[in-house]
Every structure is written in C-alpha cells, then in structure tokens.
Design a protein around this motif. Structure first.
Motif, PDB file in Angstrom:
ATOM      1  N   GLU A  20      40.632  59.668  32.592  1.00 49.01           N
ATOM      2  CA  GLU A  20      40.377  59.157  34.065  1.00 49.01           C
ATOM      3  C   GLU A  20      39.846  57.811  34.267  1.00 49.01           C
ATOM      4  N   VAL A  21      39.089  57.438  33.218  1.00 42.67           N
ATOM      5  CA  VAL A  21      38.546  56.097  33.288  1.00 42.67           C
ATOM      6  C   VAL A  21      39.179  55.129  32.506  1.00 42.67           C
ATOM      7  N   VAL A  22      39.968  55.353  31.475  1.00 40.34           N
ATOM      8  CA  VAL A  22      40.578  54.362  30.564  1.00 40.34           C
ATOM      9  C   VAL A  22      42.056  54.927  30.051  1.00 40.34           C
ATOM     10  N   GLY A  23      42.683  55.637  31.018  1.00 40.67           N
ATOM     11  CA  GLY A  23      44.044  56.145  30.604  1.00 40.67           C
ATOM     12  C   GLY A  23      45.026  55.498  31.472  1.00 40.67           C
ATOM     13  N   GLU A  24      44.810  54.729  32.278  1.00 40.03           N
ATOM     14  CA  GLU A  24      45.855  53.908  33.010  1.00 40.03           C
ATOM     15  C   GLU A  24      46.727  53.015  32.120  1.00 40.03           C
ATOM     16  N   ARG A  25      47.799  52.716  32.299  1.00 36.75           N
ATOM     17  CA  ARG A  25      48.591  51.873  31.375  1.00 36.75           C
ATOM     18  C   ARG A  25      47.956  50.347  30.695  1.00 36.75           C
ATOM     19  N   TRP A  26      47.200  49.829  31.848  1.00 42.20           N
ATOM     20  CA  TRP A  26      46.505  48.439  31.504  1.00 42.20           C
ATOM     21  C   TRP A  26      45.348  48.326  31.098  1.00 42.20           C
ATOM     22  N   SER A  27      44.548  49.659  30.985  1.00 45.37           N
ATOM     23  CA  SER A  27      43.039  49.743  30.975  1.00 45.37           C
ATOM     24  C   SER A  27      42.837  49.244  29.494  1.00 45.37           C
ATOM     25  N   LEU A  28      43.318  49.816  28.772  1.00 43.88           N
ATOM     26  CA  LEU A  28      42.867  49.516  27.175  1.00 43.88           C
ATOM     27  C   LEU A  28      43.338  48.151  26.723  1.00 43.88           C
ATOM     28  N   LEU A  29      44.427  47.709  27.247  1.00 44.42           N
ATOM     29  CA  LEU A  29      44.816  46.238  26.990  1.00 44.42           C
ATOM     30  C   LEU A  29      43.860  45.093  27.683  1.00 44.42           C
ATOM     31  N   ILE A  30      43.166  45.728  28.921  1.00 49.94           N
ATOM     32  CA  ILE A  30      41.996  44.733  29.536  1.00 49.94           C
ATOM     33  C   ILE A  30      40.940  44.920  28.398  1.00 49.94           C
ATOM     34  N   VAL A  31      40.477  45.827  28.007  1.00 47.15           N
ATOM     35  CA  VAL A  31      39.430  46.209  27.066  1.00 47.15           C
ATOM     36  C   VAL A  31      39.856  45.270  25.839  1.00 47.15           C
ATOM     37  N   ARG A  32      41.206  45.595  25.230  1.00 55.26           N
ATOM     38  CA  ARG A  32      41.315  44.866  24.183  1.00 55.26           C
ATOM     39  C   ARG A  32      41.083  43.297  24.266  1.00 55.26           C
ATOM     40  N   LYS A  33      41.656  42.826  25.512  1.00 54.59           N
ATOM     41  CA  LYS A  33      41.567  41.463  25.575  1.00 54.59           C
ATOM     42  C   LYS A  33      39.931  41.025  25.775  1.00 54.59           C
ATOM     43  N   ALA A  34      39.329  41.824  26.478  1.00 58.03           N
ATOM     44  CA  ALA A  34      37.631  41.601  26.344  1.00 58.03           C
ATOM     45  C   ALA A  34      37.151  41.586  24.995  1.00 58.03           C
ATOM     46  N   LEU A  35      37.545  42.603  24.371  1.00 52.31           N
ATOM     47  CA  LEU A  35      36.915  42.768  22.889  1.00 52.31           C
ATOM     48  C   LEU A  35      37.033  41.582  22.154  1.00 52.31           C
ATOM     49  N   ASP A  79      41.559  35.113  32.841  1.00 53.09           N
ATOM     50  CA  ASP A  79      41.547  35.205  31.307  1.00 53.09           C
ATOM     51  C   ASP A  79      42.479  36.324  31.273  1.00 53.09           C
ATOM     52  N   PHE A  80      42.579  37.400  32.224  1.00 51.32           N
ATOM     53  CA  PHE A  80      43.336  38.589  31.759  1.00 51.32           C
ATOM     54  C   PHE A  80      44.669  38.570  32.485  1.00 51.32           C
ATOM     55  N   ARG A  81      44.948  37.506  33.158  1.00 50.62           N
ATOM     56  CA  ARG A  81      46.227  37.097  33.688  1.00 50.62           C
ATOM     57  C   ARG A  81      47.475  37.108  32.724  1.00 50.62           C
ATOM     58  N   SER A  82      47.223  36.618  31.678  1.00 57.74           N
ATOM     59  CA  SER A  82      48.139  36.630  30.425  1.00 57.74           C
ATOM     60  C   SER A  82      48.740  37.907  30.153  1.00 57.74           C
ATOM     61  N   LEU A  83      48.006  38.996  30.607  1.00 55.63           N
ATOM     62  CA  LEU A  83      48.695  40.410  30.165  1.00 55.63           C
ATOM     63  C   LEU A  83      49.823  40.721  31.205  1.00 55.63           C
ATOM     64  N   GLY A  84      49.966  39.858  31.913  1.00 57.97           N
ATOM     65  CA  GLY A  84      51.146  40.071  32.933  1.00 57.97           C
ATOM     66  C   GLY A  84      51.121  41.166  34.249  1.00 57.97           C
TER      67      GLY A  84
END
Length: 154
Positions: A18-33, A42-47
């Motif tokens: 429910e918190v991180v299962g949406e398709r973009w969620s872990l990609l946002i976290v990966r980009k931050a990590l 900074d996150f816009r490059s994910l498209g």
C-alpha cells in the motif's frame, strides 16, 4: 492497489505494498538512495507525470518514507524508514538481473567502504542457511489475530 482495510489480508507485505507497491514508488526511492535525488526536478528524469510524482512524494512524506527538508522545504530526504528500502531495491534488482537482463546486470551495487559487491539473501537467524525458499514456512506471529492464528495452525 489493495484497499486500506486489511480484514481479509492480515499481512505486512500487503500493508507495505500500500505504501511502496505503485509502479513508480521503488524507482523514486532508488533514485533518492543511489542517485542523490532530493528536489522534485531530480525525479523528473524517471519520466513520471508531474501530478503522479507530486502525489507519490506527498504520500511518502505522509507515510514517513521521506521528509521535506531545505530552507524552503523544497527538498525530499529519505527517512531511516525510507533508507531501509535499500534491501528491497537490491533484492528486486537481483531478481531482475537473474530473470530479465539477458546481457547481464545493467547496474551493480558496491559497498563504498571496501568496493565489494552487495547482495540480498535469505538467511536463517539460527543456522545461517536457507538453501531453497521451499524450506520456509509461514507461522503466526504476535500480531496475528488469535482466530486467524488458530486456522493457520490447524
């Protein structure tokens, strides 16, 4: 996505999705990590569409995954809870490398301290070994309602 009630699913994995299962969620976290992303741009490059990105970042702040920082509150920093998702990202990446990367891993995770490769593994707290996921068994934990625990044990 799953509903916000868990009457049918007494499961921490369902709650986590429910918190991180949406398709973009872990990609946002990966980009931050791993890429040091902190500002919205900074996150816009994910498209990601800007409205979706804004909703995900706001949700991460509300759920304690990120916090707003900086003098104008325009930066997003992972909290300890958010940084703990590194294990999930590394494990999911390793699965993708094994099954979906025919030319080999596109990204490697290395320990900055010694340069060694980083891997996520299933390990038994007692003997240190798990050879096959078939060796695992789900048993009721302390947070399981008694009536469901009884069905699981019987």
């Amino acid at each position: 996505m799953l509903g916000r009630t868990y009457d049918a699913e007494v499961c921490s994995a369902a709650r986590a999705l429910e918190v991180v299962g949406e398709r973009w969620s872990l990609l946002i976290v990966r980009k931050a990590l791993f890429a040091g992303a902190r500002r919205f741009g900074d996150f816009r490059s994910l498209g990601i569409a800007t409205n979706v990105l804004a909703k995900r970042l706001d949700g991460f702040v509300a759920d304690g995954i990120m916090e707003r920082t900086g003098p104008d509150g325009a930066e997003y920093a992972l909290t300890e809870q958010g940084r703990e998702l590194a294990t999930v990202v590394v494990a999911l990446t390793a699965w993708g490398d094994r099954h979906l990367a025919p030319d080999g891993p596109p990204v490697l995770y290395r320990h900055e301290g010694c340069g060694g490769d980083v891997a996520q593994r299933l390990v038994c707290d007692t003997c240190g070994e798990v050879h096959d996921p078939a060796e695992l068994r789900a048993v009721p934990g302390p947070g399981m309602p008694a009536e469901i625990a009884a069905r699981m044990s019987g």
